[in-house]
Scaffold this motif. Sequence first.
Motif, PDB file in Angstrom:
ATOM      1  N   GLU A  83      60.202  73.275  65.535  1.00 23.89           N
ATOM      2  CA  GLU A  83      59.352  72.475  64.639  1.00 23.89           C
ATOM      3  C   GLU A  83      59.208  71.047  65.146  1.00 23.89           C
ATOM      4  OE1 GLU A  83      60.071  74.869  60.428  1.00 23.89           O
ATOM      5  OE2 GLU A  83      60.959  72.880  60.701  1.00 23.89           O
ATOM      6  N   GLU A  84      60.314  70.483  65.634  1.00 21.16           N
ATOM      7  CA  GLU A  84      60.250  69.113  66.158  1.00 21.16           C
ATOM      8  C   GLU A  84      59.293  69.033  67.349  1.00 21.16           C
ATOM      9  OE1 GLU A  84      64.275  67.990  66.998  1.00 21.16           O
ATOM     10  OE2 GLU A  84      64.720  67.640  64.872  1.00 21.16           O
ATOM     11  N   LEU A 139      56.788  71.066  68.010  1.00 21.64           N
ATOM     12  CA  LEU A 139      55.407  71.246  67.538  1.00 21.64           C
ATOM     13  C   LEU A 139      54.870  69.956  66.943  1.00 21.64           C
ATOM     14  CD1 LEU A 139      55.771  74.782  65.924  1.00 21.64           C
ATOM     15  CD2 LEU A 139      54.238  74.199  67.816  1.00 21.64           C
ATOM     16  N   ARG A 140      55.682  69.320  66.083  1.00 19.56           N
ATOM     17  CA  ARG A 140      55.229  68.105  65.415  1.00 19.56           C
ATOM     18  C   ARG A 140      54.979  66.990  66.425  1.00 19.56           C
ATOM     19  NH1 ARG A 140      58.930  67.367  60.873  1.00 19.56           N
ATOM     20  NH2 ARG A 140      60.196  66.629  62.569  1.00 19.56           N
ATOM     21  N   ALA A 141      55.876  66.883  67.409  1.00 18.01           N
ATOM     22  CA  ALA A 141      55.710  65.827  68.419  1.00 18.01           C
ATOM     23  C   ALA A 141      54.405  65.985  69.187  1.00 18.01           C
ATOM     24  CB  ALA A 141      56.894  65.848  69.382  1.00 18.01           C
ATOM     25  N   HIS A 142      53.882  67.203  69.211  1.00 12.21           N
ATOM     26  CA  HIS A 142      52.649  67.430  69.952  1.00 12.21           C
ATOM     27  C   HIS A 142      51.477  67.723  69.030  1.00 12.21           C
ATOM     28  CE1 HIS A 142      55.753  67.889  73.074  1.00 12.21           C
ATOM     29  NE2 HIS A 142      54.856  67.267  73.792  1.00 12.21           N
ATOM     30  N   GLY A 143      51.593  67.269  67.802  1.00 12.52           N
ATOM     31  CA  GLY A 143      50.458  67.325  66.887  1.00 12.52           C
ATOM     32  C   GLY A 143      50.091  68.711  66.393  1.00 12.52           C
ATOM     33  N   ARG A 144      51.057  69.639  66.435  1.00 12.47           N
ATOM     34  CA  ARG A 144      50.756  70.966  65.894  1.00 12.47           C
ATOM     35  C   ARG A 144      51.538  71.170  64.604  1.00 12.47           C
ATOM     36  NH1 ARG A 144      51.322  75.693  70.216  1.00 12.47           N
ATOM     37  NH2 ARG A 144      50.534  76.860  68.424  1.00 12.47           N
ATOM     38  N   PRO A 145      50.985  71.969  63.683  1.00 14.44           N
ATOM     39  CA  PRO A 145      51.684  72.165  62.411  1.00 14.44           C
ATOM     40  C   PRO A 145      53.013  72.910  62.602  1.00 14.44           C
ATOM     41  CG  PRO A 145      49.749  73.591  62.565  1.00 14.44           C
ATOM     42  CD  PRO A 145      49.697  72.661  63.742  1.00 14.44           C
ATOM     43  N   ARG A 146      54.006  72.483  61.821  1.00 11.17           N
ATOM     44  CA  ARG A 146      55.325  73.125  61.864  1.00 11.17           C
ATOM     45  C   ARG A 146      55.245  74.611  61.577  1.00 11.17           C
ATOM     46  NH1 ARG A 146      59.042  69.809  57.931  1.00 11.17           N
ATOM     47  NH2 ARG A 146      58.839  71.871  57.041  1.00 11.17           N
ATOM     48  N   THR A 147      54.237  74.957  60.778  1.00 11.99           N
ATOM     49  CA  THR A 147      54.123  76.351  60.348  1.00 11.99           C
ATOM     50  C   THR A 147      53.770  77.292  61.505  1.00 11.99           C
ATOM     51  OG1 THR A 147      51.891  75.708  59.700  1.00 11.99           O
ATOM     52  CG2 THR A 147      53.528  75.924  57.941  1.00 11.99           C
TER      53      THR A 147
END
Lengths: 306, 229
Positions: free
Chosen positions: A112-113, A115-123
Amino acid sequence: MTTPRLSVDGLTVRFRLRTAVVHAVTDLSLTVQPGELLAVVGESGCGKSVLAHTLLGLLPRNATVSGRAVLDEDTSLLTGRLTGVRGRRVGLVPQSPATALNPVRTGRRLLEETLRAHGRPRTDADRVAADVGFDPIDLDRYPHELSGGMAQRLCTALALAPEPPLLIADEPTTGLDRPLVDHTLDLLRRRCDAGNTVILITHDLTAAQRVADRVAVMYASRIVEDQPTNALFATPAHPYTAGLLDALPDRGFRAVPGHPPMLTALPAGCAFAPRCTRANDACATMPNLSGPARCHHPLIEQEVAA
Amino acid sequence: MSELAAHGVSVAYGRQRVLDQLSLHIGAGETVGLRGASGGGKSTLVRVLALVQAADAGHVSLDGVRITGARHHVPAAARTRIGVLFQSPRGATDPRLRLDDIVAEPLRATGYPDAAVRERVSELADLVGLTPDLLIRRPHAISDGQLQRACLARALAHRPGYLLCDEATAMLDASTQAHVARVLTDYQLESGAGILVVSHDQPLLTRWADRVIDLQPQTHEHRHAATSV
Ligand SMILES: Nc1ncnc2c1ncn2[C@@H]1O[C@H](COP(=O)(O)OP(=O)(O)OP(=O)(O)O)[C@@H](O)[C@H]1O
Ligand code: SF4
Ligand SMILES: [Mg+2]
């Protein structure tokens, strides 16, 4: 002509130790196109992982690097600052997954981290995990609760999460059973078919044969052969490549005779000479990589390089 | 009876059963292949056979003697009969030690004299294809495959009667892999050791092992079946 995804020119990496200098990568040049899957194979300790680490700016402080490595025309990997490049534009699946994972975070947190760091949703975490054959149920485990093969797949998921146009996968299939090996290889192949580039470092020649467009063979810090996959397996040009193929368990299962050379004391000429049955006086000078092989007496006719 | 054997061994992590009443044996002088799905319990089985992890049920026997407990409770003599190569060499070596000291660990532990240690270490290094320049480095300054071979040298150091190799050649190129298989086969011929080779590489197992055991993935309905093929 299309712009290459990656072009490396005269790359040289040295490690300074107290009593010696390690020649880990020497005068290495290669070009990989968008959509291409290049396999890099070679003897244990020949410099494959150092090549990967160099392209990601992950070398230790005792390393010196020279040469050029350009990613998509505008990014100089060796001189530029890697902020925003590492992970996002070049991804790495590391060779030792167990030690690469932060031990105090669950797989889900790690993914999740990223994904978030690269602008993608955690989901997206479940889907990214499932893509690499990692059961999302197991995402809630900590790294020490994963088997070697599971840690391997988690690392692949982490490297793929930012969807980097260039992925360097260093032995991404060790510890996986055959169906999972094939699953991982097909995933890498599909990424290339969608226009991305993958450099697959592998000891698994069957894997290289299955998915690679081209195979580069390294020996003692240099590329000694670079051929399209089918040609390399059918008609290897360098005596070391021929020896490597003959060592496969479903071929001769015979090791290349002799010992690997010391990278702290390489000869001026061909480093394979002490183990080569074709060696003669000419081999005391370093052959060029002018045709498919860096060899004075290749096993097939050298064509003039295009 | 010269064999290392698991008798009805079960292991669970939390609610997940990884081994369920599993039995197998490795006879002296025999090379047994073990394959099975990723995450299917192969490494757990290796740890149980190596006497570093206790089974929840069942037991291990060594040359006919039942061994109870694991880790510190195992008699030292039993432990030195068994050499192990764990799957991840980075996780299995002390990053502060030089390679020659890593290889020497089991020798020093059994009170080998210093001069003999040095000689044996260089002999072992040569055997697994590690050049002298590598022996004075620490793990961070060598490749993964080089470290894996240092672990192999360490596992052979005290001449174990049984050698358990968990993906021991998984990081090695085809030529080095063939070399290691040869070294282990020679060692076996000369010492009569029993060897377990855990691998996913079917051509390798076909070429190397005397028989291959399939570890079926664990499901709720099915008991563990170790089928010889
Ligand atoms: N930090 C370092 N300092 C000095 N030497 C190093 C360092 N890291 C690696 N080396 C040496 O550089 C050479 C290349 O290492 P590298 O890890 O690239 O090998 P490799 O081809 O990936 O091998 P393997 O197949 O075993 O993973 C090796 O001989 C290794 O001993
Ligand atoms: S250059 Fe000479 S020694 Fe080197 S591989 Fe070719 S024939 Fe053998
Ligand atoms: Mg490597």
